[in-house]
Design a protein around this motif. Structure first.
Motif, mmCIF file in Angstrom:
data_model
loop_
_atom_site.group_PDB
_atom_site.id
_atom_site.type_symbol
_atom_site.label_atom_id
_atom_site.label_comp_id
_atom_site.label_asym_id
_atom_site.label_seq_id
_atom_site.Cartn_x
_atom_site.Cartn_y
_atom_site.Cartn_z
ATOM 1 N N ALA A 195 -5.425 0.358 7.838
ATOM 2 C CA ALA A 195 -6.714 -0.167 7.374
ATOM 3 C C ALA A 195 -6.601 -0.757 5.972
ATOM 4 N N LEU A 196 -5.925 -0.064 5.079
ATOM 5 C CA LEU A 196 -5.764 -0.564 3.717
ATOM 6 C C LEU A 196 -4.895 -1.825 3.669
ATOM 7 N N PRO A 229 -7.486 -2.534 10.320
ATOM 8 C CA PRO A 229 -8.136 -1.286 10.756
ATOM 9 C C PRO A 229 -7.921 -1.063 12.256
ATOM 10 N N GLN A 255 -5.086 5.100 8.085
ATOM 11 C CA GLN A 255 -5.523 4.744 6.733
ATOM 12 C C GLN A 255 -4.617 3.667 6.153
ATOM 13 N N LEU A 256 -3.321 3.811 6.357
ATOM 14 C CA LEU A 256 -2.360 2.832 5.863
ATOM 15 C C LEU A 256 -2.618 1.463 6.499
ATOM 16 N N VAL A 308 0.852 -1.204 0.000
ATOM 17 C CA VAL A 308 0.000 0.000 0.000
ATOM 18 C C VAL A 308 0.880 1.244 0.000
ATOM 19 N N ALA A 366 -7.117 5.710 -2.026
ATOM 20 C CA ALA A 366 -6.751 4.541 -2.841
ATOM 21 C C ALA A 366 -7.748 4.316 -3.959
ATOM 22 N N ILE A 396 -0.795 9.869 3.263
ATOM 23 C CA ILE A 396 -1.707 8.887 3.824
ATOM 24 C C ILE A 396 -1.495 8.931 5.338
#
Length: 115
Positions: free
Chosen positions: A41-42, A46, A38-39, A24, A114, A34
């Motif tokens: 979670a992606l 999460p 967020q990083l 990611v 993303a 980011i």
């Protein structure tokens, strides 16, 4: 009788979450940021922003991953203000066109979503 050896880090397969996080991060384009949350979670974790931060701290100094594009949820750099690392991060982001307002980045403008 064979002696038991302690397994080395290189002996075990890479953790799939580490691989996902690095994948990611590698996709975050120049001029975008980011957040740690967020990083995470992606990458499939999460709520694990601190986990993401620990992994980034462990990156080698010569990494090609764009670690400097990861910021706190507030839009601030999470590194200690005035430290060499924080100055390097800010300089890299500004070179990519990211504008700071004081100590913050406008996430509404620079956050990477993303695709």
């Amino acid at each position: 009788m064979r002696s038991m050896q302690t397994p080395q880090l290189t002996d075990k397969p890479p953790d799939p979450f580490y691989t996902a996080l690095y994948t990611v991060l590698a996709r975050v384009p120049a001029g975008r940021v980011i957040t740690y949350g967020q990083l995470a979670a992606l990458a499939g974790r999460p709520g694990a922003a601190r986990w993401a931060g620990r992994l980034l701290r462990a990156l080698p100094n010569d990494t090609q991953l764009p670690w400097h594009r990861v910021v706190a949820a507030s839009g601030k750099l999470s590194l200690p203000a005035g430290s060499d690392a924080a100055n390097r991060q800010r300089t890299r982001l500004e070179a990519e066109g990211v504008v700071f307002r004081g100590e913050r980045i406008r996430l509404a403008h620079y956050r990477w979503l993303a695709e």
